[in-house]
Motif scaffolding. Sequence first.
Motif: not given
Length: 404
Positions: A127-135, A140, A180, A186
Amino acid sequence: MLGFIPKLYPDELLYSFISRYHYYSSNISIKHTMKELFEVKRMLATPDLPVNLISFFKSINIFFELEIDELIGKHTFYYFYTNFIEREHKNFVKNAMCTGENKGAIHMKTGVMASGIKEKAHFYYCTECFSDEMEHFGEAYWHLSHQLAGVFICTKHRICLKESNVEFRSKKRFDFYTASKEIRDQLEMPLKETEYFEHLFLIANECISLASKNFNFDLLNLQRVYKTLLLRQGYISGYGMVNQQKLANDFERFYGREILKMVQSSVSYNNPSCWLKAITRKHRKAFHPIRHVLFILFLQESLESIEKMKITDKLPFGEGPYPCLNKAANHYRELVITNLETRVCHKTKLPIGIFKCNFGYYYSRKGPDHMQDDRYKISRVIQYGHVWIEEVNKLINEQKLSYR
């Protein structure tokens, strides 16, 4: 020629890259995408070991500064599946991935199909990787490392991975799904942050390392290394027999039944076909890479350290000359000893070597030596000799150092 290509991200599964290209291309049919990328109309959406990569590489290499070996090594399961198999089979797998020939036998050659370990049913994500990549990227992607068997932790963020709703091998065998656009519900993993978390973190680290590097394991040497480490840790008697009951009990206590069940590698001393017994014997079949990782970590080693271990000659202490380990001598650790006496320990039946330097320094070591570093170890100093004694007297009487 392609008019554009999306960025290929670090640790991105090639399947994920193809999925994103198909989305951005606005192709109505996946057949059009396959024709553009692979010069074929139909190709299975294979997430781990894709094929026809020579054609794919020709289509995209104008946009990237990378070789086809890097594409295979960093964006597929190639290293993860092949680092512990014979070189001949390893080459077969790479050739099949490049050309598409014999593609039906790829997974069979790796040995993973016969191991009994099932791949992940769905794609996993952090979930952290997903949020960072979307930002940062506005999208993602599916990480290669998150899909490996045995990996349930994101080593970057030290949190548990989550299981997505996207099947790892979709029933629609020709369709690709982007991270994405397809992640919706989830599905919570049953894993919680327990006392086993650190074990799972170490397992994940080693699995990711295995998937990202070409380890030059000599399989015959690997068997000898395993035996050597078992011997050193007290699991093999002087007669060469592995204490399988003690090994199974300690192995299960080390990881815990919960972890072994998660990674599909439970052990049982009463089971004659137990994989743990088989891996300590002559390797007549390939083992799933996760089981090598589990065994190596249990032996308090790593993939990196195991790769460096080389077995010495069949002589108990190798061929001479041997190093003098007298720290007071100016030839310390140099290969100057030619006088070696060997005896047999009456208790363990193992050889004992007595190494005699011409300057009077004698030491002994219990053998046999299994690795190069063994010859620089001392079991007992038998005689210190005049060089050592003179140096000690000098340090005490002239430099006024204490006896300690």
